[in-house]
Design a protein around this motif. Structure first.
Motif, PDB file in Angstrom:
ATOM      1  N   GLU A  21       0.771  -1.243   0.099  1.00  0.00           N
ATOM      2  CA  GLU A  21       0.194   0.001   0.051  1.00  0.00           C
ATOM      3  C   GLU A  21       0.826   1.158  -0.079  1.00  0.00           C
ATOM      4  O   GLU A  21       0.503   2.219  -0.626  1.00  0.00           O
ATOM      5  N   ALA A  22       2.039   1.136   0.469  1.00  0.00           N
ATOM      6  CA  ALA A  22       2.760   2.433   0.732  1.00  0.00           C
ATOM      7  C   ALA A  22       4.298   1.876   0.513  1.00  0.00           C
ATOM      8  O   ALA A  22       4.966   1.594   1.492  1.00  0.00           O
ATOM      9  N   PRO A  23       4.739   1.954  -0.764  1.00  0.00           N
ATOM     10  CA  PRO A  23       6.050   1.487  -1.156  1.00  0.00           C
ATOM     11  C   PRO A  23       7.139   2.116  -0.571  1.00  0.00           C
ATOM     12  O   PRO A  23       8.234   1.825  -0.366  1.00  0.00           O
ATOM     13  N   LYS A  24       6.967   3.580  -0.014  1.00  0.00           N
ATOM     14  CA  LYS A  24       8.109   4.364   0.731  1.00  0.00           C
ATOM     15  C   LYS A  24       8.168   3.773   2.244  1.00  0.00           C
ATOM     16  O   LYS A  24       9.057   4.444   2.603  1.00  0.00           O
ATOM     17  N   ALA A  25       7.503   3.184   2.736  1.00  0.00           N
ATOM     18  CA  ALA A  25       7.521   2.908   4.102  1.00  0.00           C
ATOM     19  C   ALA A  25       8.636   2.197   4.183  1.00  0.00           C
ATOM     20  O   ALA A  25       9.288   1.299   3.578  1.00  0.00           O
ATOM     21  N   ILE A  26       9.063   2.161   5.403  1.00  0.00           N
ATOM     22  CA  ILE A  26      10.295   1.211   5.975  1.00  0.00           C
ATOM     23  C   ILE A  26      10.079   0.634   7.035  1.00  0.00           C
ATOM     24  O   ILE A  26       9.598   1.047   8.104  1.00  0.00           O
ATOM     25  N   TYR A  27      10.607  -0.846   7.201  1.00  0.00           N
ATOM     26  CA  TYR A  27      10.302  -1.504   8.526  1.00  0.00           C
ATOM     27  C   TYR A  27      11.300  -1.215   9.445  1.00  0.00           C
ATOM     28  O   TYR A  27      12.479  -1.498   8.934  1.00  0.00           O
ATOM     29  N   ILE A  28      10.844  -0.748  10.526  1.00  0.00           N
ATOM     30  CA  ILE A  28      11.844  -0.518  11.394  1.00  0.00           C
ATOM     31  C   ILE A  28      11.576  -1.293  12.775  1.00  0.00           C
ATOM     32  O   ILE A  28      10.514  -1.201  13.396  1.00  0.00           O
ATOM     33  N   TRP A  29      12.447  -2.277  13.304  1.00  0.00           N
ATOM     34  CA  TRP A  29      12.188  -3.207  14.531  1.00  0.00           C
ATOM     35  C   TRP A  29      12.292  -2.093  15.424  1.00  0.00           C
ATOM     36  O   TRP A  29      13.458  -1.316  15.801  1.00  0.00           O
ATOM     37  N   CYS A  30      11.412  -2.101  16.617  1.00  0.00           N
ATOM     38  CA  CYS A  30      11.158  -1.243  17.705  1.00  0.00           C
ATOM     39  C   CYS A  30      12.606  -1.427  18.506  1.00  0.00           C
ATOM     40  O   CYS A  30      12.888  -2.708  18.935  1.00  0.00           O
ATOM     41  N   HIS A  31      13.227  -0.353  18.547  1.00  0.00           N
ATOM     42  CA  HIS A  31      14.656  -0.239  19.363  1.00  0.00           C
ATOM     43  C   HIS A  31      14.279  -0.809  20.765  1.00  0.00           C
ATOM     44  O   HIS A  31      15.201  -1.200  21.500  1.00  0.00           O
ATOM     45  N   ALA A  32      13.168  -0.254  21.431  1.00  0.00           N
ATOM     46  CA  ALA A  32      12.906  -0.634  22.906  1.00  0.00           C
ATOM     47  C   ALA A  32      12.843  -2.073  22.959  1.00  0.00           C
ATOM     48  O   ALA A  32      13.544  -2.653  23.964  1.00  0.00           O
ATOM     49  N   LEU A 172      18.483  10.318  17.482  1.00  0.00           N
ATOM     50  CA  LEU A 172      18.719  10.288  19.109  1.00  0.00           C
ATOM     51  C   LEU A 172      18.824   9.161  19.586  1.00  0.00           C
ATOM     52  O   LEU A 172      19.946   8.517  20.501  1.00  0.00           O
ATOM     53  N   VAL A 173      18.027   7.936  19.143  1.00  0.00           N
ATOM     54  CA  VAL A 173      18.233   6.486  19.652  1.00  0.00           C
ATOM     55  C   VAL A 173      19.300   5.908  19.184  1.00  0.00           C
ATOM     56  O   VAL A 173      19.902   5.323  19.883  1.00  0.00           O
TER      57      VAL A 173
END
Length: 462
Positions: A21-32, A172-173
């Motif tokens: 649905e959104a090709p520009k989306a990026i999967y980011i594994w939750c840092h917490a 910052l993370v």
């Protein structure tokens, strides 16, 4: 999102469905989540650590009964009352391990007194469990393990708390994780002196609470003279240092590097170029250094390179005068890390506000916000401005989303099981954005409600 297979699956996971649905989306594994996986690993990497955390969990379950809790509270009457914390075997309960260890050591004398009283209970089960727990929490290896865990987990605790703040971004993370790695490496470099310090602290802690361990009973049982006994103590201490302390320290460092290996993640390494530190470190960039991030957002590589190299000199000259005073505001529901050196009775609103202010200033210093503020005042860097908008929207954790689900549980109670979706959405919005809601007065709410109909306006508005 978290790292479960149904979320990060490349073909049928949630990220695959979103990318359709959104090709520009990026999967980011939750840092917490990832940081908490590191904590969970270190708490179970050695049998002594497993035993220590297991005893704390068993103690929590035992003291959770009403009558047993009453005995525990009775012995805390003269001091600030603290409740034992459960150690959660999940990546969604932030800092539960650190808090469990910290609170246990703070109320150790009250736990001892409570278990001594409960050991004489008329209930056979209560008496037996209390006696078993009493002997186990007096063990010198157990106390030493807790002091080691407290020292190591203190390095990750501050980063874990700050990751849950609403305003932080990915820049910052990344800095927080690197700072945590540096602190752990420093502990390892001073490992021998640190272990001797923790060993001395644990012995002093036991003496302070008048605990005689089995180690000193062995001296009389086996009729050891002082020299033989000292040699035995030294051998046992060295064995613990080599087989437990250093392996645990190495385990958390290695696991942290595995979970947050940014050198292997080309996209995240390219993001660091656009942070304030990256702008100051890099003289000029070339297209190959940012090709992946530009391709992801369908931006022209050469345009970004030209604008970045031109903008860099302007940013270095103007960074000290960029307006950001409007960001220096303390919100009521901001997450905050209170330093351990501040006593409980000294934790005031001023201290908390000071800690939050320090956190906000750190975010401003290391995040994308300063370059973006300057770009907004200029008209000649449209491509770079767009890229910074993308970078600022990248989430670093899923804490906010999970808090929203927790609000659902709080608001949709058994008595509210038939409320309509719009009403539920409004309740969730109010409870999630309480700092915004508190700006409205009762008169504002009545006026807004009165304007919904002519009849109400006649009745409520004079």
């Amino acid at each position: 999102m978290d790292g479960a297979g149904n979320m990060r699956g490349v073909y049928k996971g949630m990220q695959a469905l979103i990318l359709k649905e959104a090709p520009k989306a990026i999967y980011i594994w939750c840092h917490a989540h990832r940081l908490n996986l590191v904590v969970a690993h270190v708490c179970g990497c050695k049998i002594e650590m497993k035993k220590a955390m297991g005893i704390l969990d068993e103690l929590y379950n035992f003291m959770n009964g009403v009558r047993r809790q009453g005995v525990f509270v009775k012995y805390q009457m003269r001091k600030s009352k603290k409740s034992l914390k459960r150690i959660k075997n999940t990546t969604r309960n932030w800092s539960s391990s650190y808090k469990s260890v910290e609170i246990f050591l703070d109320v150790y004398e009250h736990i001892l007194a409570s278990l001594v009283e409960l050991k004489d209970s008329n209930d056979p089960s209560t008496s037996s469990i209390a006696d078993g727990l009493l002997s186990r929490i007096k063990d010198e290896n157990f106390i030493l393990s807790l002091f080691i865990l407290k020292e190591i987990l203190k390095c990750t605790h501050e980063a874990c708390i700050e990751m849950q703040a609403v305003g932080n971004d990915l820049a910052l993370v990344t800095k927080l994780i690197q700072h945590t790695k540096n602190k752990l490496q420093k502990l390892k470099a001073n490992g021998d002196s640190l272990f001797l310090k923790l060993h001395s602290l644990s012995n002093s802690f036991l003496k302070k609470n008048n605990v005689i361990t089995d180690l000193y009973n062995m001296k009389s049982i086996f009729k050891l003279d002082q020299t033989e006994f000292n040699n035995y103590v030294e051998q046992k201490k060295n064995k613990y240092r080599t087989e437990i302390f250093f392996p645990v320290l190495n385990a958390i460092i290695n696991h942290l590097n595995d979970r947050f290996n940014y050198d292997c993640l080309n996209f995240l390494s390219q993001i660091s170029i656009f942070t304030p530190a990256g702008i100051m470190d890099n003289e000029k960039i070339e297209g190959w250094q940012i090709s992946e991030i530009c391709n992801t957002y369908q931006l022209d590589v050469q345009n970004i390179v030209d604008e970045y190299n031109d903008f860099r000199s302007l940013y270095l000259e103007s960074q000290s005068i960029i307006f950001c005073e409007d960001l220096l505001k303390v919100k009521k529901n901001d997450a905050v890390y209170i330093d351990e050196s501040i006593a409980n009775d000294q934790i005031t609103k001023e201290n908390i506000n000071s800690e939050i202010m320090t956190k906000i200033k750190k975010w401003i210093k290391f995040s994308f916000i300063l370059p973006y503020r300057l770009l907004n005042q200029l008209n000649s860097y449209s491509n770079l401005n767009l890229l910074y908008k993308y970078l600022l929207t990248l989430p670093k954790t899923s804490c906010s989303a999970e808090r929203a689900m927790s609000k659902v549980k709080i608001n949709k109670t058994r008595m509210r099981n038939k409320i309509s979706d719009p009403f539920l959405e409004n309740l969730l919005l109010i409870s999630s954005e309480i700092d915004v809601f508190e700006k409205f007065t009762i008169d504002d709410i009545i006026t807004q409600f009165a304007l919904t109909s002519i009849r109400l306006s006649k009745l409520l508005i004079k």
